[in-house]
Scaffold this motif. Structure first.
Motif, PDB file in Angstrom:
ATOM      1  N   UNK A  89       0.816  -1.214   0.000  1.00 26.60           N
ATOM      2  CA  UNK A  89       0.000   0.000   0.000  1.00 26.60           C
ATOM      3  C   UNK A  89       0.855   1.272   0.000  1.00 26.60           C
ATOM      4  N   UNK A  90       2.122   1.141   0.382  1.00 28.59           N
ATOM      5  CA  UNK A  90       2.998   2.320   0.423  1.00 28.59           C
ATOM      6  C   UNK A  90       4.063   2.301  -0.666  1.00 28.59           C
ATOM      7  N   UNK A  91       3.995   1.333  -1.587  1.00 23.46           N
ATOM      8  CA  UNK A  91       4.970   1.228  -2.674  1.00 23.46           C
ATOM      9  C   UNK A  91       4.244   1.463  -3.995  1.00 23.46           C
ATOM     10  N   UNK A  92       4.784   2.327  -4.829  1.00 26.34           N
ATOM     11  CA  UNK A  92       4.170   2.614  -6.123  1.00 26.34           C
ATOM     12  C   UNK A  92       4.580   1.550  -7.146  1.00 26.34           C
ATOM     13  N   UNK A  93       3.666   1.266  -8.051  1.00 24.90           N
ATOM     14  CA  UNK A  93       3.909   0.304  -9.130  1.00 24.90           C
ATOM     15  C   UNK A  93       4.509   1.084 -10.301  1.00 24.90           C
ATOM     16  N   UNK A  94       5.832   1.004 -10.435  1.00 20.09           N
ATOM     17  CA  UNK A  94       6.559   1.824 -11.405  1.00 20.09           C
ATOM     18  C   UNK A  94       7.070   0.986 -12.562  1.00 20.09           C
ATOM     19  N   UNK A  95       7.247   1.655 -13.689  1.00 22.62           N
ATOM     20  CA  UNK A  95       7.935   1.042 -14.824  1.00 22.62           C
ATOM     21  C   UNK A  95       9.415   1.369 -14.678  1.00 22.62           C
ATOM     22  N   UNK A  96      10.214   0.357 -14.347  1.00 22.96           N
ATOM     23  CA  UNK A  96      11.632   0.550 -14.060  1.00 22.96           C
ATOM     24  C   UNK A  96      12.511   0.131 -15.231  1.00 22.96           C
ATOM     25  N   UNK A  97      11.910  -0.194 -16.387  1.00 22.74           N
ATOM     26  CA  UNK A  97      12.676  -0.670 -17.544  1.00 22.74           C
ATOM     27  C   UNK A  97      13.659   0.400 -18.009  1.00 22.74           C
ATOM     28  N   UNK A  98      14.908  -0.011 -18.226  1.00 21.56           N
ATOM     29  CA  UNK A  98      15.962   0.880 -18.741  1.00 21.56           C
ATOM     30  C   UNK A  98      16.104   2.144 -17.903  1.00 21.56           C
ATOM     31  N   UNK A 148      -0.678   5.977 -11.730  1.00 21.61           N
ATOM     32  CA  UNK A 148      -0.370   6.366 -10.342  1.00 21.61           C
ATOM     33  C   UNK A 148      -0.843   5.289  -9.358  1.00 21.61           C
ATOM     34  N   UNK A 149      -0.628   4.025  -9.708  1.00 20.35           N
ATOM     35  CA  UNK A 149      -1.135   2.911  -8.904  1.00 20.35           C
ATOM     36  C   UNK A 149      -0.114   2.490  -7.854  1.00 20.35           C
ATOM     37  N   UNK A 150      -0.628   2.192  -6.658  1.00 27.13           N
ATOM     38  CA  UNK A 150       0.221   1.542  -5.665  1.00 27.13           C
ATOM     39  C   UNK A 150       0.325   0.061  -6.018  1.00 27.13           C
ATOM     40  N   UNK A 151       1.281  -0.611  -5.433  1.00 26.99           N
ATOM     41  CA  UNK A 151       1.412  -2.046  -5.686  1.00 26.99           C
ATOM     42  C   UNK A 151       0.185  -2.803  -5.179  1.00 26.99           C
ATOM     43  N   UNK A 152      -0.466  -2.278  -4.148  1.00 24.56           N
ATOM     44  CA  UNK A 152      -1.690  -2.910  -3.635  1.00 24.56           C
ATOM     45  C   UNK A 152      -2.804  -2.833  -4.678  1.00 24.56           C
ATOM     46  N   UNK A 153      -3.004  -1.648  -5.252  1.00 20.24           N
ATOM     47  CA  UNK A 153      -4.037  -1.495  -6.276  1.00 20.24           C
ATOM     48  C   UNK A 153      -3.664  -2.226  -7.559  1.00 20.24           C
ATOM     49  N   UNK A 154      -2.352  -2.292  -7.848  1.00 19.61           N
ATOM     50  CA  UNK A 154      -1.913  -3.010  -9.048  1.00 19.61           C
ATOM     51  C   UNK A 154      -2.255  -4.490  -8.942  1.00 19.61           C
TER      52      UNK A 154
END
Length: 812
Positions: A89-98, A148-154
């Protein structure tokens, strides 16, 4: 429960005793948290990342908490500690590619690709590899927009897109239906003290008439006669369980992947470099399938207006769909490239077709035999889908019996597979197979819980999604994919369902965990020989036997038994001399033939009749007990049930009884009566009024080899005995106030009675020496000594009927 609270530096901060209302709450895709209430004499605020440990799992606070002050020396706390999955819930679901750090992006990929990005983001916060993937469904690629999704919502979005559930097992995240463990049976009075039904959320599907819409893929209306795939009998709907009423439902998406199709295998691959009109180079990939016996591009198989496609099932391109051309002359497929961006083409790089990959071609007319098979597959899927959603979708649950849970080692965990048994709820079948979707456990005793079982989970809010019971988007069946992580012999990580061991690690584990068959070994733990035991050359004979034999019915045979301290047996036979042990009551009694729980909470006991006129002598107001003991039959139950007779029906030979509350029985815990066991009267609850005669039903004889005495009990009006109930005891003295100040030890034996009437009393020691009867006549005086009744030392000799002469002494 004593709970230790630590700060994030792992230093002990508080040790508290939680209230009885404190619980561990687990609900599928919703919550894994500990709700704690307690009081403390000092003001101690709780900080973010303060944590407690429960069952080896760390539960942390996610925001600062300050207690409520009730006085200068009392502060009350009511706070939640959250399991590790709530870190999402406190970690954002990010695109970390490259090296990117995008919070708004779309991802077209398989379930594993979406979940892998979740794991990468979670481990990014931990700074090391903590989270890993477990079971993941196999499904076609899906494109999900992350904004803008958290890992929980993802997680919720991923589970919804692939029509499945997410659940955590420690630090292993799973994307599949949450059901695990060996199936256990639970029911009322079989692990549950109650069984209730409740409505499921409104978005859970239920219908009794399904109107299915078949796929349009590879269907040519001009030849097949329909624009969609049909059921074999061409029916337009299917009914099931219409006794619930007629509830209609239309479904198309679940059957979209069932169509007349051929699954091919790539036998060779080639590529050609080309240059586009923009002067940029690109690569075209071709592949052949030597096993395909028909021509998709023939005039008979072309469907006007449709472009052919191939969907890869395995390999690097698994889950991806491409437009394709088939060359009838070279018998090879040409894959039409797709371009996710200006710099990338697919197939390309590592994402290319390879020999052995499987694929499904479509958008052309298939030979007739494929249509027949597709109809059969379609029917199986429709029947299964209807069976799934025409069943009762209610939730069932209840409160657990902690003794049964402990005795049978029942796991109280999310997804635990259960078989709920009840003739009343589940009709002729008598059971329903389900799984636990919600468990609320008491911290004071984790075996005391309220469970909820459901085959379907509704999506009541964004983080709670529809499980679709068996993820019924038919391909024909949704599969799970598992990644295996190899544990080496030096690897200290814990073994889980998602890790495998190397050969050397297996040998190491065997050495540490198993008893050796090739050398001496030992263990500090209990060993159970369920099939019996033989030591040495074993011959089963009482007169000519050898060795030691212990069989599964409890019989042991050996040549010599030496006991250093004591031997305790329930039955001892020596040259046919019998001994008894246990408690024997001499009072009204009977055997319980049947037990019925009535609506008002009382029990109707049907007593066994040994003859036609064997009416029970037990009566109203009798204080009764029944000892339940399954130990000798291999069970684990040993307890006493106390109850009072409310009414008696002589014609039916039944008693209606009410249980005494826990606080009014010996041991502080009462249990319901059980059929097949004896019941006896200890006393009677009717207290006589002033002037009335004593209640003779409130008395009984009790012989107890366990307590070491014979007792006559009087005025027994309730289960717990008082000092005045011991009218007569013979043997070891009971612990009563009457003898507290007397020089009597806990092991002394004798007679204690309210009244004693004796013709003569003789005293002697163990050596046979007569102990004089001492008469205290006060202070010695010469006048008394010389008077008519002087002091004396007299012996009396008496001849008994058997001619034996005894002597008694009297000393003044």
């Amino acid at each position: 429960m004593e709970l230790k609270i630590y700060n994030q530096s792992e230093e002990l901060k508080l040790t508290v005793s939680t209230s009885s209302s404190s619980t561990w709450n687990m609900e599928l895709m919703t919550e894994n948290a500990i709700s704690v209430s307690f009081t403390h004499p000092f003001y101690v605020p709780l900080d973010v990342n303060d944590y407690v440990l429960l069952s080896g799992v760390k539960f942390s606070i996610n925001k600062e908490y300050k207690p409520k002050q009730k006085s200068t020396q009392e502060y009350t706390y009511s706070v939640k500690f959250y399991g590790p999955e709530h870190d999402a819930q406190r970690v954002m679901y990010l695109n970390l590619t490259d090296g990117q750090y995008d919070v708004q992006f779309s991802l077209d990929g398989s379930p594993r690709e979406h979940l892998k990005k979740w794991v990468d983001n979670m481990n990014r916060i931990y700074g090391r590899e903590v989270w890993s993937m477990g079971d993941v469904v196999v499904a076609v690629n899906q494109t999900i927009e992350y904004n803008n999704s958290s890992c929980w919502d993802a997680l919720a979005s991923i589970a919804e897109a692939f029509e499945t559930e997410w659940w955590a097992d420690g630090f292993t995240i799973n994307l599949s239906r949450c059901e695990r463990g060996e199936r256990i049976s639970l029911g009322y009075m079989q692990g549950l003290t109650s069984l209730t039904q409740s409505e499921n959320s409104n978005d859970v599907k239920f219908f009794t008439r399904l109107i299915p819409l078949g796929s349009t893929k590879n269907i040519d209306r001009s030849r097949y006669g329909y624009s969609r795939l049909q059921l074999p009998d061409k029916s337009t709907y299917v009914d099931r369980n219409t006794q619930y009423g007629l509830y209609e439902y239309v479904e198309e998406a679940a059957f979209a992947e069932i169509f007349p199709h051929y699954t091919g295998t790539v036998s060779s691959v080639r590529s050609e470099e080309k240059t586009g009109e923009d002067k940029k180079p690109f690569t075209i990939y071709y592949f052949k399938d030597n096993g395909m016996t028909f021509d998709p591009s023939s005039k008979d198989n072309e469907i006007a207006g449709l472009v052919k496609h191939v969907s890869f099932q395995t390999g690097d391109l698994a889950g991806r769909d491409f437009e394709a051309n088939y060359n009838s002359a070279t018998k090879e497929w040409e894959i039409i490239n797709i371009y996710p961006d200006e710099e990338t083409q697919i197939p390309g790089g590592n994402l290319i077709p390879r020999v052995g990959n499987t694929y499904i071609p479509w958008n052309f007319r298939m030979p007739a035999e494929y249509e027949t098979q597709a109809e059969q597959d379609y029917k199986a899927a429709v029947d299964n889908y209807l069976k799934t959603y025409s069943e009762d979708v209610s939730k069932y649950g209840g409160d657990t019996d902690y003794i049964y849970i402990d005795t049978h080692n029942v796991p109280l965990q999310l997804g635990q597979s259960v078989r709920l048994t009840s003739d009343e709820y589940f009709g002729e079948v008598g059971y329903r197979d389900s799984r636990m979707t919600k468990v609320v456990r008491k911290l004071d005793n984790l075996s005391i819980a309220t469970i909820e079982c459901s085959n379907q989970v509704g999506k009541g809010w964004k983080s709670q999604v529809d499980s679709s019971i068996t993820q019924l988007k038919y391909v024909l069946e949704q599969k799970e994919e598992t990644t295996l992580d190899i544990l080496k012999s030096w690897d200290g990580r814990t073994a889980t369902d998602y890790r495998v061991m190397s050969a050397l690690r297996v040998l190491k584990e065997i050495t540490q965990r198993a008893l050796s068959k090739i050398g001496p070994d030992q263990t500090e733990y209990l060993i159970k020989y369920l099939g019996g035991l033989e030591i040495g050359e074993a011959i089963d004979s009482l007169t000519a036997g050898k060795g030691i034999i212990a069989d599964i019915i409890g019989r042991m045979q050996l040549s010599r038994l030496e006991v250093r301290n004591s031997l305790v047996v329930l039955r001892l036979i020596i040259n046919e001399i019998q001994a008894m042990s246990g408690d024997f009551t001499f009072s009204d009694c009977g055997t319980i033939e049947k037990v019925e729980l009535l609506d008002d909470g009382t029990y109707r006991l049907t007593l066994e009749k040994r003859t036609d006129t064997d009416w029970t002598s037990l009566d109203e107001n009798d204080v009764m007990l029944s000892i339940i003991n399954t130990l000798l039959a291999g069970g684990t139950d040993y307890y006493t049930s106390w109850f009072r007779c409310v009414t008696k029906n002589r014609n039916d030979n039944t008693l209606t009884v009410v249980l005494y509350p826990d606080s009014e029985v010996p041991g502080g815990k009462n249990y319901p009566p059980v059929e097949g066991y004896n019941v006896t009267r200890r006393g009677n609850a009717k207290v006589p009024d002033t002037g009335e005669a004593p209640n003779e039903r409130a008395q009984s004889w009790l012989l107890s080899s366990r307590e070491g005495r014979i007792m006559f009990l009087q005025n027994v009006f309730k289960p717990i005995l008082e000092d005045y109930n011991y009218a007569l005891t013979l043997g070891r003295f009971p612990n009563v106030k009457m003898i507290e100040k007397l020089p009597i030890g806990s092991t002394d034996v004798g007679v204690m009675s309210k009244i004693g009437v004796f013709e003569k009393i003789y005293e002697a020691d163990w050596n046979g020496t007569i102990i004089p009867k001492k008469v205290d006549r006060g202070e010695w005086s010469l006048a008394t000594a010389q008077g008519d009744e002087p002091y004396r030392f007299v012996d009396y000799e008496t001849q008994l009927e058997n001619q034996k002469v005894i002597t008694t002494l009297e000393q003044h």
